[in-house]
Design an enzyme around this catalytic site. Structure first.
Site, PDB file in Angstrom:
ATOM      1  N   CYS A 112       0.822  -1.207   0.000  1.00 25.80           N
ATOM      2  CA  CYS A 112       0.000   0.000   0.000  1.00 25.80           C
ATOM      3  C   CYS A 112       0.860   1.263   0.000  1.00 25.80           C
ATOM      4  O   CYS A 112       1.479   1.557  -1.009  1.00 25.80           O
ATOM      5  CB  CYS A 112      -1.000  -0.053   1.150  1.00 25.80           C
ATOM      6  SG  CYS A 112      -2.388   1.054   0.860  1.00 25.80           S
ATOM      7  N   HIS A 239      -3.678  -5.386   1.205  1.00 25.70           N
ATOM      8  CA  HIS A 239      -2.927  -5.663   2.437  1.00 25.70           C
ATOM      9  C   HIS A 239      -2.918  -7.161   2.776  1.00 25.70           C
ATOM     10  O   HIS A 239      -3.783  -7.620   3.545  1.00 25.70           O
ATOM     11  CB  HIS A 239      -3.575  -4.915   3.609  1.00 25.70           C
ATOM     12  CG  HIS A 239      -3.342  -3.449   3.596  1.00 25.70           C
ATOM     13  ND1 HIS A 239      -2.301  -2.844   4.277  1.00 25.70           N
ATOM     14  CD2 HIS A 239      -4.006  -2.458   2.977  1.00 25.70           C
ATOM     15  CE1 HIS A 239      -2.347  -1.543   4.082  1.00 25.70           C
ATOM     16  NE2 HIS A 239      -3.375  -1.277   3.299  1.00 25.70           N
ATOM     17  N   GLU A 241      -0.971  -8.586   4.777  1.00 29.79           N
ATOM     18  CA  GLU A 241      -0.660  -8.733   6.211  1.00 29.79           C
ATOM     19  C   GLU A 241      -1.910  -8.563   7.077  1.00 29.79           C
ATOM     20  O   GLU A 241      -1.867  -8.777   8.284  1.00 29.79           O
ATOM     21  CB  GLU A 241       0.458  -7.740   6.601  1.00 29.79           C
ATOM     22  CG  GLU A 241       0.036  -6.322   6.939  1.00 29.79           C
ATOM     23  CD  GLU A 241      -0.446  -5.481   5.763  1.00 29.79           C
ATOM     24  OE1 GLU A 241      -0.797  -6.040   4.704  1.00 29.79           O
ATOM     25  OE2 GLU A 241      -0.500  -4.243   5.911  1.00 29.79           O
TER      26      GLU A 241
END
Ligand SMILES: NC(=O)CC[C@H](N)C(=O)O
Length: 297
Positions: A112, A239, A241
């Site tokens: 990002c 994302h 994660e």
């Protein structure tokens, strides 16, 4: 620890995660690497810029998401300029070090805001090899911040070890400036030829699409992520994660009820498992000093 230890197979894979100046996803990033079996170290960018921490002691350099420098001048621009222009006591920029780091076969990832930094810096897609910006990321076509789950398709021709063996994944996006713009038909053709557009936004059936909200930002080539030509530098707007465990997904309870045997791993974790495994296997195949001396005698 120094560079020599990086070939020590008993040593965990080392991930360096930068933070500071409005970056805000470093903890989830570190959690992802730890779950994947690596050691993750979170360091303030100034520690690196001032030469207190060397990126060369790590295997993977990571730029997390967030709002670095408040997105002033465009998301990622100020941080990219710091990397390009700020010189340390030896007169070196961090970009000088990053170029050397990549030339040494190591890996760089940006998520990002981190992806925006790599694009604004020119490390992605870096077709020319000169690290000059070739494409850009700008305001979403919707004209607003998008916070939603998206489906991605991995380009099967991508050479990046981050994506090895992966086909599709679901991950959340949360950004205001995620629209990839590729101006110039040559640039676009080269990106496609070399499969650097490694991730596309898809509809429910898995077909790449420019239709909102499946494609949340109107990106050219429906592109959600890029690699450089070596595949060692990788960045994406969504994302991974944020999807490490099934329980991160808003629909987990229904899915688990319908399919009790469903894996509890989140789709995003697979990227981190991939790169950690890749670095480990590189170490195993690296020639040991003893083997090298046999060849030279
Ligand atoms: N989640 C993020 O990293 C957001 C990136 C950037 N601040 C944007 O809004 O586009």
């Amino acid at each position: 620890m120094n560079d020599q230890h990086m070939n020590d197979t008993s040593q965990k894979v080392q991930a360096l995660i930068l933070t500071g100046f409005g970056i805000n996803c470093e903890e989830e990033y570190a959690a992802a690497y730890r779950l994947a079996g690596a050691e993750a170290t979170i360091v303030h960018l100034n520690q690196v810029l001032h030469g207190h921490v060397s990126i060369h002691n790590y295997d993977i350099l990571n730029f997390p998401g967030g709002f670095s420098f408040g997105d002033d001048l465009g998301s990622g621009v100020v941080l990219a300029n710091k990397l390009r222009y700020r010189k340390n006591a030896e007169g070196r920029t961090l970009l000088d070090d990053i170029k050397e780091f990549v030339a040494n076969g190591k890996f760089v990832m940006g998520i990002c805001n981190g992806f925006q930094v790599l694009v604004k810096l020119g490390l992605l897609p870096n077709l020319s090899g000169n690290v000059t910006p070739e494409v850009t990321l700008t305001h979403n076509a919707s004209g607003r911040y998008e916070d939603r789950w998206v489906r991605l398709k991995v380009n099967p021709k991508s050479n990046s070890p981050f994506l090895k063996g992966l086909d599709t994944m679901e991950v959340p996006v949360r950004h205001g400036e995620g629209r990839l713009i590729i101006s110039g038909t040559d640039t676009l053709a080269h990106i496609e030829e070399q499969a650097l557009n490694c991730l596309s936004y898809t509809d429910f059936d898995g077909s790449p699409t420019d239709v909102y909200p499946h494609n949340p930002n109107g990106a050219d080539l429906n592109c959600a992520g890029l690699t450089d030509t070596t595949g060692q530098v990788f960045g994406l707007m969504p994302h991974p994660e944020a999807f490490l465990s099934l329980y991160n997904h808003p629909d987990w309870a229904r899915r688990k009820r319908l399919n009790p045997g469903l894996s509890e791993e989140g789709d995003g974790l697979r990227l981190f498992l991939n790169i950690v495994e890749h670095v480990q296997s590189q170490r195993q195949t690296a020639v040991s000093p003893q083997e090298a001396s046999q060849f030279s005698s």
